[in-house]
Design a protein around this motif. Structure first.
Motif, PDB file in Angstrom:
ATOM      1  N   TYR A 185      57.854  35.878  43.476  1.00  0.00           N
ATOM      2  CA  TYR A 185      57.066  36.414  44.633  1.00  0.00           C
ATOM      3  C   TYR A 185      56.696  37.789  44.551  1.00  0.00           C
ATOM      4  O   TYR A 185      55.845  38.364  45.121  1.00  0.00           O
ATOM      5  CB  TYR A 185      57.740  36.027  46.057  1.00  0.00           C
ATOM      6  CG  TYR A 185      58.874  37.090  46.172  1.00  0.00           C
ATOM      7  CD1 TYR A 185      60.104  36.441  46.144  1.00  0.00           C
ATOM      8  CD2 TYR A 185      58.898  37.954  47.139  1.00  0.00           C
ATOM      9  CE1 TYR A 185      61.321  37.211  46.316  1.00  0.00           C
ATOM     10  CE2 TYR A 185      59.725  38.763  47.619  1.00  0.00           C
ATOM     11  CZ  TYR A 185      61.287  38.420  47.041  1.00  0.00           C
ATOM     12  OH  TYR A 185      62.268  39.105  47.584  1.00  0.00           O
ATOM     13  N   LYS A 186      57.129  38.449  43.602  1.00  0.00           N
ATOM     14  CA  LYS A 186      56.716  39.842  43.317  1.00  0.00           C
ATOM     15  C   LYS A 186      55.884  39.983  41.974  1.00  0.00           C
ATOM     16  O   LYS A 186      55.513  41.102  41.498  1.00  0.00           O
ATOM     17  CB  LYS A 186      58.153  40.641  43.104  1.00  0.00           C
ATOM     18  CG  LYS A 186      58.884  40.606  44.442  1.00  0.00           C
ATOM     19  CD  LYS A 186      60.175  41.611  44.030  1.00  0.00           C
ATOM     20  CE  LYS A 186      61.318  41.182  45.071  1.00  0.00           C
ATOM     21  NZ  LYS A 186      61.085  42.207  46.193  1.00  0.00           N
TER      22      LYS A 186
ATOM     23  N   ASP B 170      69.374  42.670  36.242  1.00  0.00           N
ATOM     24  CA  ASP B 170      68.426  42.307  37.413  1.00  0.00           C
ATOM     25  C   ASP B 170      67.067  42.704  36.995  1.00  0.00           C
ATOM     26  O   ASP B 170      66.968  43.851  36.885  1.00  0.00           O
ATOM     27  CB  ASP B 170      68.980  42.983  38.768  1.00  0.00           C
ATOM     28  CG  ASP B 170      67.936  42.869  39.665  1.00  0.00           C
ATOM     29  OD1 ASP B 170      66.738  42.699  39.434  1.00  0.00           O
ATOM     30  OD2 ASP B 170      68.290  42.887  40.876  1.00  0.00           O
TER      31      ASP B 170
ATOM     32  N   HIS C  69      69.947  47.062  43.822  1.00  0.00           N
ATOM     33  CA  HIS C  69      69.805  46.212  44.899  1.00  0.00           C
ATOM     34  C   HIS C  69      70.807  45.610  45.181  1.00  0.00           C
ATOM     35  O   HIS C  69      71.691  45.046  44.083  1.00  0.00           O
ATOM     36  CB  HIS C  69      68.521  45.363  44.499  1.00  0.00           C
ATOM     37  CG  HIS C  69      68.051  44.326  45.811  1.00  0.00           C
ATOM     38  ND1 HIS C  69      69.187  43.174  46.245  1.00  0.00           N
ATOM     39  CD2 HIS C  69      67.151  44.249  46.667  1.00  0.00           C
ATOM     40  CE1 HIS C  69      68.210  42.838  47.147  1.00  0.00           C
ATOM     41  NE2 HIS C  69      67.276  43.227  47.484  1.00  0.00           N
TER      42      HIS C  69
ATOM     43  N   SER D 119      62.426  37.424  40.445  1.00  0.00           N
ATOM     44  CA  SER D 119      61.712  36.896  41.558  1.00  0.00           C
ATOM     45  C   SER D 119      60.379  36.856  41.481  1.00  0.00           C
ATOM     46  O   SER D 119      59.543  37.674  41.407  1.00  0.00           O
ATOM     47  CB  SER D 119      62.135  37.761  42.779  1.00  0.00           C
ATOM     48  OG  SER D 119      63.494  37.939  42.897  1.00  0.00           O
TER      49      SER D 119
ATOM     50  N   ASN E 138      64.732  49.271  42.226  1.00  0.00           N
ATOM     51  CA  ASN E 138      63.650  49.142  43.137  1.00  0.00           C
ATOM     52  C   ASN E 138      63.051  50.356  44.013  1.00  0.00           C
ATOM     53  O   ASN E 138      62.462  50.233  44.634  1.00  0.00           O
ATOM     54  CB  ASN E 138      63.788  47.908  43.972  1.00  0.00           C
ATOM     55  CG  ASN E 138      64.902  48.159  44.881  1.00  0.00           C
ATOM     56  OD1 ASN E 138      65.845  49.022  44.701  1.00  0.00           O
ATOM     57  ND2 ASN E 138      64.961  47.312  46.165  1.00  0.00           N
TER      58      ASN E 138
ATOM     59  N   VAL F  68      64.327  42.150  38.564  1.00  0.00           N
ATOM     60  CA  VAL F  68      63.376  41.863  39.784  1.00  0.00           C
ATOM     61  C   VAL F  68      62.276  42.947  39.831  1.00  0.00           C
ATOM     62  O   VAL F  68      61.071  42.687  40.013  1.00  0.00           O
ATOM     63  CB  VAL F  68      63.816  41.776  41.114  1.00  0.00           C
ATOM     64  CG1 VAL F  68      63.078  41.637  42.215  1.00  0.00           C
ATOM     65  CG2 VAL F  68      64.944  40.475  41.233  1.00  0.00           C
ATOM     66  N   ALA F  69      62.637  44.259  39.643  1.00  0.00           N
ATOM     67  CA  ALA F  69      61.645  45.470  40.009  1.00  0.00           C
ATOM     68  C   ALA F  69      61.009  45.609  38.421  1.00  0.00           C
ATOM     69  O   ALA F  69      60.079  46.549  38.674  1.00  0.00           O
ATOM     70  CB  ALA F  69      62.448  46.643  40.308  1.00  0.00           C
TER      71      ALA F  69
ATOM     72  N   ALA G 141      71.806  42.660  45.872  1.00  0.00           N
ATOM     73  CA  ALA G 141      71.785  41.278  45.320  1.00  0.00           C
ATOM     74  C   ALA G 141      72.666  41.525  43.991  1.00  0.00           C
ATOM     75  O   ALA G 141      73.489  40.316  43.562  1.00  0.00           O
ATOM     76  CB  ALA G 141      70.369  40.745  44.957  1.00  0.00           C
TER      77      ALA G 141
ATOM     78  N   SER H 287      66.003  32.102  45.207  1.00  0.00           N
ATOM     79  CA  SER H 287      65.739  33.422  45.124  1.00  0.00           C
ATOM     80  C   SER H 287      66.549  33.864  44.209  1.00  0.00           C
ATOM     81  O   SER H 287      67.606  33.488  43.643  1.00  0.00           O
ATOM     82  CB  SER H 287      65.990  34.067  46.425  1.00  0.00           C
ATOM     83  OG  SER H 287      67.260  34.133  46.817  1.00  0.00           O
ATOM     84  N   THR H 288      66.494  35.581  43.592  1.00  0.00           N
ATOM     85  CA  THR H 288      67.351  35.977  42.819  1.00  0.00           C
ATOM     86  C   THR H 288      68.924  36.149  43.604  1.00  0.00           C
ATOM     87  O   THR H 288      69.822  35.967  42.882  1.00  0.00           O
ATOM     88  CB  THR H 288      66.816  37.360  42.562  1.00  0.00           C
ATOM     89  OG1 THR H 288      65.750  37.137  41.722  1.00  0.00           O
ATOM     90  CG2 THR H 288      67.876  38.129  41.661  1.00  0.00           C
ATOM     91  N   THR H 289      68.949  36.456  44.869  1.00  0.00           N
ATOM     92  CA  THR H 289      69.895  36.760  45.549  1.00  0.00           C
ATOM     93  C   THR H 289      70.979  35.394  45.559  1.00  0.00           C
ATOM     94  O   THR H 289      72.239  35.530  45.115  1.00  0.00           O
ATOM     95  CB  THR H 289      69.943  37.195  46.989  1.00  0.00           C
ATOM     96  OG1 THR H 289      69.111  38.358  47.069  1.00  0.00           O
ATOM     97  CG2 THR H 289      71.089  37.428  47.771  1.00  0.00           C
TER      98      THR H 289
END
Ligand SMILES: Cc1ncc(COP(=O)(O)O)c(C=O)c1O
Length: 408
Positions: free
Chosen positions: A222-223, A197, A120, A220, A172, A199-200, A122, A91-93
């Motif tokens: 999964y998004k 980051d 976030h 990530s 996010n 992710v978003a 993370a 995961s990113t975290t």
């Protein structure tokens, strides 16, 4: 502008034809998107045919390894970086945590790190822990009314001892896209590293990391319509400079230095499915796109679509007298992730009432706890977060607006 074929796109996602999901409207894509069929097929194939240790010299093992290596090369190509600069972790975290561990020995007491209160957790907490080693952490704070970051705020914090600046490509919660290239240039000019980051941002199109200039960039999958994996770009020079976090005998293996646990093989193989999906979308909408323009074209395609979907929702929320909209009220420079509160109504209540109408939205602080505090929003109740992506339908947006209109 290319006509966007939403029916074609939705036909690529098994969720949209699954009987259990008929009538359900997914507005929590920022938490996790549906997986495309290409990813599900790749996972299925891996589990059926090659679910054994990869990279040995026997047929199914070779095939397993080939799929994993191919995933890494193809992802690197789409991100416009070197193959060995792309790492897959759980995961990113966790990827971020590993790099923070490496920084403990790389930095010296008194060295400074700048984190934001827009990110976030993370991309905050892992760096903040370095305070225990004597490093100094400074906070680049958002404007408490807009939730946005002003580059002037960073300017005031950069100094001789600044070694790292960690910030988000796109919050996010707030949705605004931060000017990454301008920021990485400024951070490098100050002699520091830029950790971003993504992710978003990435569900709306993969970036050209070669052009962005970040030293570390995380997101990530999964998004991004894919498996539950974190992708980490770590520039080659920084990889060499940081102390390895894997087994000692892997210290010279670039790809194993910062993924100590080793990733999930099947999911790595399934990363190919994300690329297959993007390739299918391009082949359908813009088949003549030259290789080097693929990421940018997908990004444009998604962004045009998402902005058109977002406009009425943003307008409704902005104009509603009971709603406090978080972030800007225009679609430009904004991801289609819109958060708001209704003062006097708990966010969790409203989210549950939407849920009973078969509309799934996010609620709470979404791990952007410090941002909630900065915005003077109770972090335990948080915001309602509505997030759409290119596969969302116009009529879903109008049904969301109608439901909100009735419930607020
Ligand atoms: C902006 C942002 N950064 C980081 C993360 C953490 O990602 P992961 O769940 O892969 O650790 C999330 C997860 O929601 C996120 O939204």
């Amino acid at each position: 502008m290319i006509d966007f074929d939403v029916e074609f796109v939705r036909s690529q996602f098994p969720a949209f034809s699954d009987p259990s999901l008929q009538g359900f409207m997914h507005f929590e894509n920022a938490g996790g998107s549906y997986a495309c069929g290409q990813v599900i097929d790749r996972l299925d194939r891996y589990y059926r045919q090659t679910k054994l240790q990869p990279y040995y010299d026997f047929a199914p093992s070779r095939t397993a390894g080939e799929q994993m290596s191919e995933a890494q090369s193809r992802m690197a190509e789409w991100l416009n970086v070197g193959r060995d600069e792309v790492h897959f972790g759980p995961s990113t975290t966790q990827n971020t945590y590993v790099i923070a561990q490496a920084l403990r020995a790389y930095l010296e007491p008194g060295d400074e790190l700048i984190v934001t209160n827009q990110d976030h957790e993370a991309n905050i907490g892992a760096w903040r822990r370095l305070e225990a080693e004597g490093m100094v952490v400074r906070e680049w704070q958002v404007d408490p009314s807009s939730g946005e970051l002003d580059p002037a705020g960073l300017e005031a914090l950069l100094g001789e001892r600044t070694r790292v600046v960690a910030f988000t490509h796109c919050s996010n919660i707030v949705g605004s896209v931060n000017p990454v290239r301008a920021l990485t240039d400024r951070i490098h000019a100050a002699g520091a590293l830029a950790f971003v980051d993504g992710v978003a941002y990435c569900p709306h199109g993969l970036p050209d990391l070669g052009a962005l200039g970040a030293d570390l960039y995380t997101f990530s999958l999964y998004k991004v319509f894919g498996p539950h994996l974190g992708v980490m770009y770590l520039g080659e020079a920084l990889n060499r400079a940081l102390p390895a976090q894997g087994h000692f005998f892997n210290a010279n293996h670039a790809g194993k230095r910062f993924t100590p646990a080793g990733p999930d093989h099947a999911q790595v193989a399934a990363v190919n499915g994300v690329i297959d999906y993007f390739a299918a979308v391009l082949a359908h909408h813009a088949p003549d796109t030259p290789g080097e323009e693929r990421s940018a074209r997908i990004h444009q395609l998604f962004s045009d679509r998402e902005q058109a979907l977002l406009k009425p929702l943003l307008q409704f929320l902005d104009q509603h007298p009971r709603v406090r909209l978080v972030g800007r009220n225009t679609v430009e420079g904004r991801a289609p992730t819109v958060s708001f509160t209704v003062p006097g109504t708990p966010s969790h209540d409203l989210a549950s009432r939407l849920g009973r109408r078969n509309i799934g939205v996010g609620v709470g602080n979404c791990y952007a706890y410090r941002l909630m505090q900065a915005l003077d929003i109770d972090p335990e109740d948080g915001v309602i977060r509505t997030s759409l992506v290119h596969y969302t339908r116009e009529n879903e947006v109008s049904q969301l607006i109608e439901a909100l209109d009735q419930l607020i």
